[in-house]
Motif scaffolding. Structure first.
Motif, short mmCIF file in Angstrom:
data_model
loop_
_atom_site.label_atom_id
_atom_site.label_comp_id
_atom_site.label_asym_id
_atom_site.label_seq_id
_atom_site.Cartn_x
_atom_site.Cartn_y
_atom_site.Cartn_z
N SER A 65 30.25 3.50 -18.45
CA SER A 65 30.52 4.35 -19.70
C SER A 65 29.58 4.67 -20.62
O SER A 65 29.29 5.85 -21.11
N GLU A 66 28.48 3.60 -20.84
CA GLU A 66 27.38 3.80 -21.64
C GLU A 66 26.63 4.85 -21.02
O GLU A 66 25.73 5.66 -21.66
N LEU A 67 26.44 4.76 -19.71
CA LEU A 67 25.41 5.62 -19.00
C LEU A 67 26.10 6.99 -18.89
O LEU A 67 25.05 8.03 -19.36
N GLY A 68 27.21 7.20 -19.04
CA GLY A 68 27.81 8.62 -19.37
C GLY A 68 27.40 9.05 -20.62
O GLY A 68 27.40 10.28 -20.99
N VAL A 69 27.44 8.26 -21.39
CA VAL A 69 27.32 8.41 -23.06
C VAL A 69 25.72 9.17 -23.04
O VAL A 69 25.42 10.17 -23.70
N LEU A 70 25.07 8.43 -22.44
CA LEU A 70 23.57 8.39 -22.66
C LEU A 70 23.27 9.78 -21.86
O LEU A 70 22.28 10.59 -22.25
N ARG A 71 23.75 10.13 -20.75
CA ARG A 71 23.75 11.41 -20.07
C ARG A 71 23.99 12.47 -21.07
O ARG A 71 23.25 13.63 -21.22
N GLY A 72 25.13 12.29 -21.71
CA GLY A 72 25.83 13.50 -22.55
C GLY A 72 24.55 13.62 -23.63
O GLY A 72 24.38 14.73 -23.90
N GLU A 73 24.02 12.52 -24.22
CA GLU A 73 23.17 12.63 -25.40
C GLU A 73 21.90 13.39 -24.80
O GLU A 73 21.26 14.14 -25.21
N ARG A 74 21.43 12.91 -23.58
CA ARG A 74 20.16 13.61 -22.78
C ARG A 74 20.32 15.04 -22.70
O ARG A 74 19.32 15.57 -22.88
N ALA A 75 21.67 15.42 -22.30
CA ALA A 75 21.91 16.94 -22.18
C ALA A 75 21.74 17.47 -23.53
O ALA A 75 21.27 18.75 -23.77
N ARG A 76 22.22 16.91 -24.73
CA ARG A 76 22.30 17.51 -25.87
C ARG A 76 20.71 17.64 -26.28
O ARG A 76 20.37 18.53 -26.75
#
Length: 270
Positions: A65-76
């Motif tokens: 779940s944290e990895l998914g959040v970090l991937r979203g932040e990296r995309a932003r």
């Protein structure tokens, strides 16, 4: 003869028809106790492994779940970086247009852009008269010598309100003596002209000229801003002749400025 260290286990059916006796010696009892202990230990180990596996599975789910959040932040962040690159490219284009020159058809008629020989050679019947320091219409917010009730000192220059990024022009040809940033004047330029005249341009957002450079009359030397001790975007023009302050309105040609009630744009008079 029955030994004292032996036990007999009798198994009887509910209807009492069959009786079974099992002799339990000391060795058998010890073996049964040891087997029971080992079984309990094995059960405990299995339960521990089960709970450890469940905990690891839960931790893996949290990490995913944290990895998914970090991937979203990296995309932003990547989107912001791309946007920043576009903005920087636009700023670079604007900077090049101001400092390197523009085609004559696109340049305003009342400024000289560095690097444009065609504009520099344009005849100017008022080339000896100090020009107005802004390329666009401005609004005088503080006159030279004006003094608010809270101060005993008069204003040392002329404040002209203009939107941030407006062209600041050299009022006359000269040489840049100072260029930098000051706690009061913000980003400023000081230019030495002929006949002992010097001009100072304060509170800019960007400087195009550097110390030692020669500038021409009407050449764009800076962009207006709100740096230093200032409460609103404006240009502070300050003139000295032979070391003495003079009123800019008595020196520069003024054909495009609007005047009105004074509204201080420097937080303290100078």
């Amino acid at each position: 003869m029955t030994r004292l260290n032996e036990w007999t286990l009798q198994l009887v059916r509910r209807d009492g028809r069959k009786l079974r006796a099992v002799a339990l010696g000391r060795a058998r009892l010890l073996f049964a106790a040891a087997g029971t202990g080992l079984g309990l230990m094995a059960l405990g180990v299995l339960l521990g492994l089960f709970w450890a596996t469940r905990s690891e599975s839960s931790r893996i789910a949290e990490l995913e779940s944290e990895l998914g959040v970090l991937r979203g932040e990296r995309a932003r962040v990547n989107e912001l970086a791309a946007r920043l690159a576009e903005i920087e490219q636009g700023v670079g284009v604007l900077r090049d247009a101001v400092t390197e020159g523009r085609p004559e058809a696109e340049a305003p008629a009342n400024i000289v852009v560095r690097g444009s020989s065609a504009l520099r050679s344009r005849p100017d019947p008022e080339s000896e008269t100090p020009a107005w320091p802004l390329a666009q219409r401005g609004f005088i917010t503080r006159q030279f010598g004006s003094r608010p009730a809270t101060s005993r000192e008069g204003h040392t220059g002329l404040d002209i309100a203009a939107p941030t990024g407006s062209y600041v022009r050299a009022i006359q040809a000269g040489r840049v003596e100072e260029a930098g940033e000051d706690p009061v004047y913000g980003k400023f330029l000081r230019i030495a002209h002929t006949d002992g005249l010097t001009s100072l341009y304060g509170h800019n957002s960007w400087l195009f000229a550097t110390v030692g450079e020669t500038v021409e009359r009407l050449e764009v030397i800076a962009l207006t801003g709100n740096t230093g001790r200032s409460s609103a975007p404006h240009l502070h023009l300050e003139l000295l002749r032979n070391g003495s302050l003079v009123d800019p309105l008595t020196v520069v040609a003024d054909h495009s400025v609007r005047g009105g009630a004074e509204a201080p744009t420097d937080t303290e008079p100078r």
